[in-house]
Design a protein around this motif. Structure first.
Motif, mmCIF file in Angstrom:
data_model
loop_
_atom_site.group_PDB
_atom_site.id
_atom_site.type_symbol
_atom_site.label_atom_id
_atom_site.label_comp_id
_atom_site.label_asym_id
_atom_site.label_seq_id
_atom_site.Cartn_x
_atom_site.Cartn_y
_atom_site.Cartn_z
ATOM 1 N N LEU A 1 81.426 83.360 31.476
ATOM 2 C CA LEU A 1 80.140 82.738 31.155
ATOM 3 C C LEU A 1 79.237 83.778 30.491
ATOM 4 O O LEU A 1 79.146 84.923 30.956
ATOM 5 C CB LEU A 1 79.496 82.217 32.440
ATOM 6 N N THR A 2 78.541 83.378 29.418
ATOM 7 C CA THR A 2 77.912 84.371 28.542
ATOM 8 C C THR A 2 76.394 84.441 28.598
ATOM 9 O O THR A 2 75.809 85.333 27.979
ATOM 10 C CB THR A 2 78.293 84.082 27.075
ATOM 11 N N ASP A 3 75.707 83.533 29.299
ATOM 12 C CA ASP A 3 74.258 83.440 29.079
ATOM 13 C C ASP A 3 73.397 83.846 30.267
ATOM 14 O O ASP A 3 72.251 83.407 30.384
ATOM 15 C CB ASP A 3 73.887 82.026 28.626
ATOM 16 N N VAL A 4 73.917 84.702 31.145
ATOM 17 C CA VAL A 4 73.076 85.140 32.262
ATOM 18 C C VAL A 4 71.930 86.024 31.775
ATOM 19 O O VAL A 4 70.803 85.946 32.276
ATOM 20 C CB VAL A 4 73.928 85.849 33.339
ATOM 21 N N VAL A 5 72.192 86.879 30.792
ATOM 22 C CA VAL A 5 71.114 87.636 30.145
ATOM 23 C C VAL A 5 71.138 87.410 28.634
ATOM 24 O O VAL A 5 70.668 88.235 27.859
ATOM 25 C CB VAL A 5 71.181 89.144 30.474
ATOM 26 N N GLY A 6 71.709 86.300 28.206
ATOM 27 C CA GLY A 6 71.751 85.955 26.791
ATOM 28 C C GLY A 6 73.034 86.408 26.116
ATOM 29 O O GLY A 6 73.671 87.383 26.520
ATOM 30 N N MET A 7 73.404 85.698 25.070
ATOM 31 C CA MET A 7 74.664 85.943 24.370
ATOM 32 C C MET A 7 74.715 87.334 23.740
ATOM 33 O O MET A 7 75.744 88.012 23.797
ATOM 34 C CB MET A 7 74.872 84.865 23.316
ATOM 35 N N ASP A 8 73.625 87.782 23.130
ATOM 36 C CA ASP A 8 73.657 89.084 22.460
ATOM 37 C C ASP A 8 73.903 90.206 23.458
ATOM 38 O O ASP A 8 74.712 91.111 23.209
ATOM 39 C CB ASP A 8 72.355 89.321 21.692
ATOM 40 N N ALA A 9 73.215 90.157 24.593
ATOM 41 C CA ALA A 9 73.413 91.189 25.618
ATOM 42 C C ALA A 9 74.802 91.091 26.226
ATOM 43 O O ALA A 9 75.412 92.110 26.580
ATOM 44 C CB ALA A 9 72.346 91.066 26.706
ATOM 45 N N PHE A 10 75.319 89.877 26.329
ATOM 46 C CA PHE A 10 76.675 89.718 26.854
ATOM 47 C C PHE A 10 77.695 90.363 25.920
ATOM 48 O O PHE A 10 78.582 91.111 26.361
ATOM 49 C CB PHE A 10 77.009 88.243 27.057
ATOM 50 N N LEU A 11 77.591 90.073 24.627
ATOM 51 C CA LEU A 11 78.565 90.613 23.684
ATOM 52 C C LEU A 11 78.499 92.139 23.607
ATOM 53 O O LEU A 11 79.512 92.790 23.332
ATOM 54 C CB LEU A 11 78.354 89.995 22.306
ATOM 55 N N ALA A 12 77.332 92.706 23.869
ATOM 56 C CA ALA A 12 77.217 94.162 23.885
ATOM 57 C C ALA A 12 78.079 94.766 24.994
ATOM 58 O O ALA A 12 78.541 95.912 24.876
ATOM 59 C CB ALA A 12 75.759 94.572 24.061
ATOM 60 N N ASP A 13 78.305 94.003 26.070
ATOM 61 C CA ASP A 13 79.136 94.470 27.183
ATOM 62 C C ASP A 13 80.590 94.016 27.066
ATOM 63 O O ASP A 13 81.476 94.576 27.711
ATOM 64 C CB ASP A 13 78.582 93.947 28.512
ATOM 65 N N PHE A 14 80.825 92.977 26.257
ATOM 66 C CA PHE A 14 82.148 92.363 26.173
ATOM 67 C C PHE A 14 82.962 93.105 25.109
ATOM 68 O O PHE A 14 83.171 92.629 23.994
ATOM 69 C CB PHE A 14 81.993 90.880 25.824
ATOM 70 N N ASP A 15 83.443 94.271 25.485
ATOM 71 C CA ASP A 15 84.142 95.143 24.544
ATOM 72 C C ASP A 15 85.607 94.731 24.394
ATOM 73 O O ASP A 15 86.041 93.705 24.921
ATOM 74 C CB ASP A 15 84.009 96.602 24.959
ATOM 75 N N LEU A 16 86.377 95.525 23.685
ATOM 76 C CA LEU A 16 87.780 95.203 23.421
ATOM 77 C C LEU A 16 88.570 95.000 24.707
ATOM 78 O O LEU A 16 89.431 94.123 24.793
ATOM 79 C CB LEU A 16 88.409 96.306 22.569
ATOM 80 N N TYR A 17 88.268 95.806 25.711
ATOM 81 C CA TYR A 17 88.949 95.699 27.014
ATOM 82 C C TYR A 17 88.784 94.301 27.599
ATOM 83 O O TYR A 17 89.763 93.615 27.924
ATOM 84 C CB TYR A 17 88.375 96.760 27.944
ATOM 85 N N PHE A 18 87.535 93.849 27.729
ATOM 86 C CA PHE A 18 87.296 92.524 28.304
ATOM 87 C C PHE A 18 87.737 91.408 27.360
ATOM 88 O O PHE A 18 88.250 90.377 27.802
ATOM 89 C CB PHE A 18 85.817 92.364 28.651
ATOM 90 N N ALA A 19 87.543 91.600 26.064
ATOM 91 C CA ALA A 19 87.908 90.564 25.100
ATOM 92 C C ALA A 19 89.404 90.287 25.113
ATOM 93 O O ALA A 19 89.836 89.161 24.868
ATOM 94 C CB ALA A 19 87.455 90.965 23.701
ATOM 95 N N LYS A 20 90.203 91.308 25.395
ATOM 96 C CA LYS A 20 91.649 91.098 25.513
ATOM 97 C C LYS A 20 92.024 90.484 26.850
ATOM 98 O O LYS A 20 92.960 89.677 26.941
ATOM 99 C CB LYS A 20 92.378 92.424 25.315
ATOM 100 N N LEU A 21 91.300 90.849 27.905
ATOM 101 C CA LEU A 21 91.667 90.383 29.248
ATOM 102 C C LEU A 21 91.232 88.943 29.513
ATOM 103 O O LEU A 21 91.912 88.215 30.240
ATOM 104 C CB LEU A 21 91.054 91.305 30.308
ATOM 105 N N PHE A 22 90.106 88.534 28.952
ATOM 106 C CA PHE A 22 89.621 87.170 29.184
ATOM 107 C C PHE A 22 90.150 86.228 28.110
ATOM 108 O O PHE A 22 90.220 86.574 26.934
ATOM 109 C CB PHE A 22 88.088 87.141 29.212
ATOM 110 N N ASP A 23 90.489 85.004 28.529
ATOM 111 C CA ASP A 23 91.055 84.012 27.609
ATOM 112 C C ASP A 23 90.017 83.392 26.694
ATOM 113 O O ASP A 23 90.373 82.817 25.658
ATOM 114 C CB ASP A 23 91.734 82.888 28.402
ATOM 115 N N GLY A 24 88.742 83.460 27.089
ATOM 116 C CA GLY A 24 87.728 82.829 26.271
ATOM 117 C C GLY A 24 86.360 82.926 26.893
ATOM 118 O O GLY A 24 86.138 83.636 27.883
ATOM 119 N N LEU A 25 85.403 82.178 26.315
ATOM 120 C CA LEU A 25 84.000 82.238 26.686
ATOM 121 C C LEU A 25 83.458 80.835 26.894
ATOM 122 O O LEU A 25 83.929 79.880 26.284
ATOM 123 C CB LEU A 25 83.197 82.941 25.582
ATOM 124 N N ARG A 26 82.417 80.734 27.751
ATOM 125 C CA ARG A 26 81.783 79.431 28.000
ATOM 126 C C ARG A 26 80.327 79.457 27.570
ATOM 127 O O ARG A 26 79.578 80.372 27.929
ATOM 128 C CB ARG A 26 81.885 79.026 29.473
#
Length: 395
Positions: A257-282
């Protein structure tokens, strides 16, 4: 009237998945959840106080049945020790109270998070059903059935369109805002029979069990909010929450889930490590097209094939808006659509916009900085301003 809640399985799947994670990683956490109605009801919700208290009394008598425990235990991501806890679990009335403040209904659950976090969906279902019992049921159900058939007709007409690279799939997310439990069951059973090629599951675990469907859900805002008060550096709270989720589920339940502190702040934390491990975003707030384009651009920047990922949309959808989003994204990535109120409470009456959100954890405020301003929740403006500053979220 019969009780609103008959089974402790009649809640959203993500309540169990978050509950298990908190049991394993932070069982000592204390939390407070508060009920809020965001719109103006047709009559004051304070009038429901006696009925709400009666329903809460009944809820606190319920236990999980053996067949329900067996069903949960058969889900590969549910651990045996969690099932053992559920076997002895019973809500304690001392941890939840309902009262009024003028015309406003107040419900507060306060205590060990591994206990009180489970109240949320039941409270919302109880308030909804009690509220709508005062309206003409025959008229509401007549309208609801007519509109349900119109939705099915829309989906069947959509079937004549040229196929896109990825299929259209939608799910029932309607427990919390439903007209009634019986109506939600009728809607889910009707969709399962009429359009099984599109309708793929329900967040309602009891309905999934009894109707032979896939239970749907991963995490909600409260999970990531909790980490704002667990002792990690506030700026690292999202990364800590995602990391513990990965460690708990080891590849299962991989939609973040991406909007606890907003999408931009989420993507700043969602690096290659997490992007590979998670199947997707809500997606659950803000412009869904803008959000989806940001997600795809982020995957492109990380050189990840978007066709291996899924974008799940769940913010106030209808069949029509879900299909429009599908047409926009389906040739570029996998999609999924969680539809709540428009399925379970489209009966010609104005639905209640009610939530029961985590407001404090371990004595500290927590907050959600939604991409939709009306969804931002926090009773401590000083903490809210600090959270904005830490994550560089504009006012």
């Amino acid at each position: 009237m019969p009780p609103v809640i008959h089974s402790l399985l009649e809640t959203d799947l993500y309540k169990f998945t978050m509950w298990q994670t908190m049991l394993h990683w932070h069982p000592q956490t204390q939390a407070e959840y508060s009920f809020v109605c965001r719109n103006t009801p047709a009559y004051p919700l304070a009038e429901l106080l006696a009925d709400v208290n009666r329903e809460l009394d009944h809820l606190c008598t319920l236990r999980f049945a053996e067949d329900e425990l067996a069903y949960l235990g058969a889900l590969r991501f549910i651990k045996s020790d969690f099932v053992d806890l559920l076997r002895i679990f019973q809500f304690q009335r001392v941890f939840i109270s309902a009262r009024t403040d003028g015309d406003t209904l107040q419900v507060i659950a306060n205590g060990p998070q591994v206990h009180v976090m489970a109240f949320e969906i039941f409270v919302l279902a109880i308030v909804n059903e009690l509220y709508f019992r005062r309206f003409d049921a025959q008229s509401a159900l007549s309208v609801g059935r007519e509109r349900l058939q119109a939705k099915i007709a829309t989906l069947r007409a959509f079937g004549a369109e040229a196929p896109r690279r990825n299929p259209f799939e939608f799910f029932d997310f309607g427990v919390r805002r439903r007209y009634s439990g019986a109506w939600q069951r009728e809607v889910v059973a009707t969709l399962k029979a009429a359009v099984p090629q599109y309708f793929r599951g329900s967040s309602n675990v009891l309905l999934a069990k009894e109707l032979g469907m896939v239970p749907i859900g991963t995490m909600a805002h409260e999970y990531l909010q909790t980490f704002q008060a667990l002792g990690v550096r506030l700026r690292d709270s999202q990364k800590a929450a995602l990391e513990e989720w990965v460690q708990e589920y080891r590849g299962d339940l991989g939609v973040a889930l991406t909007d606890v502190v907003g999408m931009d702040a989420f993507l700043a934390d969602f690096d290659l490590y997490f992007a590979k491990l998670f199947d997707g975003l809500r997606h659950d707030s803000g412009d869904p097209v803008v959000w989806g384009e940001k997600a795809l651009a982020h995957y492109a920047k990380l050189r990840i094939d978007p066709h291996t990922k899924r974008l799940v949309f769940s913010d106030g959808l209808t069949i029509e808006t879900a299909l429009a989003l599908y047409r926009h994204f389906a040739d570029r990535t996998q999609t999924g659509f969680g539809i709540g109120t428009s399925l379970s409470n489209d009966v010609g009456l104005t639905p209640l916009n009610i939530v029961m959100k985590l407001t404090r954890c371990n004595g500290q405020p927590v907050a959600k900085l939604s991409d939709s301003p009306g969804k931002t929740l926090c009773d401590d403006q000083t903490f809210l301003a600090y959270l904005r500053q830490v994550f560089n979220v504009p006012t």
